[in-house]
Design a protein around this motif. Structure first.
Motif, mmCIF file in Angstrom:
data_model
loop_
_atom_site.group_PDB
_atom_site.id
_atom_site.type_symbol
_atom_site.label_atom_id
_atom_site.label_comp_id
_atom_site.label_asym_id
_atom_site.label_seq_id
_atom_site.Cartn_x
_atom_site.Cartn_y
_atom_site.Cartn_z
ATOM 1 N N THR A 293 0.845 -1.180 0.000
ATOM 2 C CA THR A 293 0.000 0.000 0.000
ATOM 3 C C THR A 293 0.889 1.241 0.000
ATOM 4 O OG1 THR A 293 -1.747 -1.143 1.190
ATOM 5 C CG2 THR A 293 -1.752 1.265 1.300
ATOM 6 N N ALA A 294 0.664 2.121 -0.968
ATOM 7 C CA ALA A 294 1.482 3.322 -1.081
ATOM 8 C C ALA A 294 0.599 4.511 -1.464
ATOM 9 C CB ALA A 294 2.579 3.128 -2.132
ATOM 10 N N PRO A 295 0.542 5.542 -0.611
ATOM 11 C CA PRO A 295 1.267 5.665 0.664
ATOM 12 C C PRO A 295 0.559 4.912 1.782
ATOM 13 C CG PRO A 295 -0.058 7.616 0.284
ATOM 14 C CD PRO A 295 -0.224 6.750 -0.950
ATOM 15 N N GLY A 296 1.264 4.762 2.887
ATOM 16 C CA GLY A 296 0.681 4.203 4.097
ATOM 17 C C GLY A 296 1.213 2.856 4.519
ATOM 18 N N GLY A 297 1.901 2.161 3.619
ATOM 19 C CA GLY A 297 2.452 0.869 3.992
ATOM 20 C C GLY A 297 3.722 1.018 4.811
ATOM 21 N N SER A 298 4.136 -0.083 5.441
ATOM 22 C CA SER A 298 5.386 -0.020 6.207
ATOM 23 C C SER A 298 5.992 -1.400 6.391
ATOM 24 C CB SER A 298 5.170 0.631 7.578
ATOM 25 O OG SER A 298 4.604 -0.284 8.503
ATOM 26 N N TYR A 299 7.295 -1.388 6.615
ATOM 27 C CA TYR A 299 8.049 -2.567 7.020
ATOM 28 C C TYR A 299 8.576 -2.332 8.428
ATOM 29 C CZ TYR A 299 8.272 -3.902 2.066
ATOM 30 O OH TYR A 299 7.962 -4.254 0.777
ATOM 31 N N VAL A 300 8.523 -3.361 9.242
ATOM 32 C CA VAL A 300 9.243 -3.357 10.521
ATOM 33 C C VAL A 300 10.170 -4.565 10.488
ATOM 34 C CG1 VAL A 300 9.102 -3.424 13.023
ATOM 35 C CG2 VAL A 300 7.314 -2.248 11.718
ATOM 36 N N ASN A 301 11.462 -4.311 10.571
ATOM 37 C CA ASN A 301 12.474 -5.351 10.449
ATOM 38 C C ASN A 301 13.165 -5.584 11.783
ATOM 39 O OD1 ASN A 301 11.867 -5.415 7.711
ATOM 40 N ND2 ASN A 301 13.484 -3.978 7.167
ATOM 41 N N VAL A 302 13.443 -6.842 12.073
ATOM 42 C CA VAL A 302 14.047 -7.199 13.358
ATOM 43 C C VAL A 302 15.571 -7.282 13.218
ATOM 44 C CG1 VAL A 302 14.202 -8.909 15.198
ATOM 45 C CG2 VAL A 302 11.996 -8.423 14.119
ATOM 46 N N SER A 303 16.251 -6.407 13.921
ATOM 47 C CA SER A 303 17.702 -6.508 14.075
ATOM 48 C C SER A 303 17.951 -7.048 15.474
ATOM 49 C CB SER A 303 18.375 -5.147 13.843
ATOM 50 O OG SER A 303 19.768 -5.241 14.024
ATOM 51 N N SER A 304 18.800 -6.403 16.229
ATOM 52 C CA SER A 304 19.162 -6.867 17.572
ATOM 53 C C SER A 304 20.056 -5.810 18.189
ATOM 54 C CB SER A 304 19.919 -8.201 17.473
ATOM 55 O OG SER A 304 20.554 -8.531 18.693
ATOM 56 N N ILE A 305 20.180 -5.847 19.508
ATOM 57 C CA ILE A 305 21.206 -4.994 20.112
ATOM 58 C C ILE A 305 22.585 -5.387 19.595
ATOM 59 C CG2 ILE A 305 19.927 -4.361 22.195
ATOM 60 C CD1 ILE A 305 21.530 -6.624 23.626
ATOM 61 N N SER A 306 22.698 -6.631 19.096
ATOM 62 C CA SER A 306 23.956 -7.070 18.498
ATOM 63 C C SER A 306 24.170 -6.469 17.114
ATOM 64 C CB SER A 306 23.986 -8.598 18.394
ATOM 65 O OG SER A 306 24.020 -9.180 19.681
ATOM 66 N N GLY A 307 23.184 -5.760 16.608
ATOM 67 C CA GLY A 307 23.337 -4.998 15.379
ATOM 68 C C GLY A 307 23.796 -3.586 15.648
ATOM 69 N N LEU A 308 23.950 -3.255 16.925
ATOM 70 C CA LEU A 308 24.405 -1.929 17.340
ATOM 71 C C LEU A 308 25.654 -1.987 18.202
ATOM 72 C CD1 LEU A 308 20.902 -0.542 18.348
ATOM 73 C CD2 LEU A 308 22.282 0.307 16.432
ATOM 74 N N GLU B 127 15.629 0.630 20.068
ATOM 75 C CA GLU B 127 16.216 -0.358 20.976
ATOM 76 C C GLU B 127 15.168 -0.720 22.029
ATOM 77 O OE1 GLU B 127 20.347 0.445 22.304
ATOM 78 O OE2 GLU B 127 20.176 2.250 21.064
ATOM 79 N N VAL B 128 14.901 -2.021 22.151
ATOM 80 C CA VAL B 128 13.918 -2.500 23.131
ATOM 81 C C VAL B 128 14.656 -3.526 23.985
ATOM 82 C CG1 VAL B 128 11.575 -3.351 23.486
ATOM 83 C CG2 VAL B 128 12.183 -2.257 21.314
ATOM 84 N N ASP B 129 15.403 -3.025 24.952
ATOM 85 C CA ASP B 129 16.312 -3.911 25.699
ATOM 86 C C ASP B 129 16.297 -3.687 27.202
ATOM 87 O OD1 ASP B 129 17.652 -1.514 25.975
ATOM 88 O OD2 ASP B 129 19.492 -2.181 24.986
ATOM 89 N N GLY B 130 15.403 -2.808 27.696
ATOM 90 C CA GLY B 130 15.345 -2.569 29.133
ATOM 91 C C GLY B 130 16.534 -1.791 29.671
ATOM 92 N N MET B 131 17.436 -1.396 28.827
ATOM 93 C CA MET B 131 18.683 -0.693 29.121
ATOM 94 C C MET B 131 19.709 -1.615 29.784
ATOM 95 S SD MET B 131 20.308 1.982 28.600
ATOM 96 C CE MET B 131 21.829 2.766 29.074
ATOM 97 N N LEU B 132 20.584 -2.125 28.942
ATOM 98 C CA LEU B 132 21.633 -2.993 29.448
ATOM 99 C C LEU B 132 22.671 -2.176 30.206
ATOM 100 C CD1 LEU B 132 22.209 -5.311 26.364
ATOM 101 C CD2 LEU B 132 20.662 -5.618 28.296
ATOM 102 N N LYS B 133 23.122 -2.713 31.329
ATOM 103 C CA LYS B 133 24.150 -2.027 32.105
ATOM 104 C C LYS B 133 25.498 -2.198 31.415
ATOM 105 C CE LYS B 133 21.828 -3.027 36.503
ATOM 106 N NZ LYS B 133 21.959 -3.736 37.809
ATOM 107 N N THR B 134 26.303 -1.165 31.494
ATOM 108 C CA THR B 134 27.634 -1.235 30.880
ATOM 109 C C THR B 134 28.714 -1.217 31.946
ATOM 110 O OG1 THR B 134 27.674 1.199 30.665
ATOM 111 C CG2 THR B 134 26.859 -0.093 28.779
#
Length: 251
Positions: free
Chosen positions: A132-147, A244-251
């Motif tokens: 659908t254009a406009p209005g469509g979307s993709y949500v892609n799963v990466s990881s905190i390991s992608g950052l 980022e959806v990780d609860g905030m990892l401690k460093t």
């Protein structure tokens, strides 16, 4: 304002368990029409059951995202039934096995790249003409390991860094059509495919929990709500974002 995805046609990959299943349930609750896919036929049937079991509303399709011809066929089936695709959730992926690079094999490398990265390419390429254009979307799963790099997971990190780069390029390419592309980067999520849970010890789990500012691991629902928001009109000006959806990892 409550999110409204009523009547939206959404294709999900990797939806037989974990984040994919949790997101399917959430999107079902918000009124979406789902195509639930995975290589695990039993798992997608269970997901459908958890989404009300209504096979006249939702569809299950066995799909190996690494196989381009199969992806094209499945997308054609979705479009034949619904005439369009409003949103895509690219969730199919293989979790890492922690090991030094010298202990990895070419087969291991090929598997992770084929599913985590090429699979996303296959699904995105096949669905763009039907979005659908406009209005469509993709949500892609990466990881905190992608950052953030993690020891012993070089190949997995490479694929997840690649997901972010690929997605941001797609955000530039598809944005002018009114199609958004965003990325979620989960932290440690309690799912069956999480190697740290399945193969780890109670001490390993406790370490993960203690290393998090919220004092717990994430659950699939924690990701699902973010995915639903990114698909909704409430996120209409978010494009190319990494959440980022990780609860905030401690460093």
């Amino acid at each position: 304002m409550p999110l409204d995805l009523a009547g939206k046609v959404i294709l999900l990959t990797g939806a037989a368990s974990g984040i994919g299943r949790g997101t399917a349930i959430k999107l079902h609750e918000l009124g979406a029409i789902l195509t639930i896919t995975d290589v695990n036929e039993v798992g997608i049937a269970e997901t459908l059951s958890l989404c009300g079991g209504d096979a006249s509303r939702h569809t299950t399709l066995v799909l190996d995202v690494s196989q381009a011809a199969q992806v094209e066929q499945r997308v054609a089936e979705v479009v034949s039934k619904h005439g369009r695709i409003d949103h895509v959730f690219n969730c199919a992926g293989v979790n890492p096995t922690s090991m030094p690079l010298t202990e990895t094999t070419e087969a291991y490398f090929d598997k992770l790249v084929a599913v985590n990265l090429k699979g996303m390419y296959n699904v995105t390429k096949a669905t763009i003409p039907h979005m659908t254009a406009p209005g469509g979307s993709y949500v892609n799963v990466s990881s905190i390991s992608g950052l953030h790099p993690t020891r012993g997971t070089a190949i997995y990190c490479a694929t997840k860094y690649g997901v972010i780069g690929f997605s941001k390029c797609m955000a530039l390419e598809l944005g002018p059509k009114g199609i958004r592309v965003n990325i979620v980067a989960p932290g440690y999520i309690d799912t069956p495919s999480n190697a740290g849970i399945v193969k780890g010890t109670a001490e390993a789990r406790a370490s993960m929990e203690q290393g998090n500012a919220l004092g717990r691991m994430g659950m699939p629902d924690d990701i699902a709500g973010v995915v639903a928001f990114l698909m909704s009109d409430e996120a209409r000006y978010m494009n190319g974002s990494v959440v980022e959806v990780d609860g905030m990892l401690k460093t």
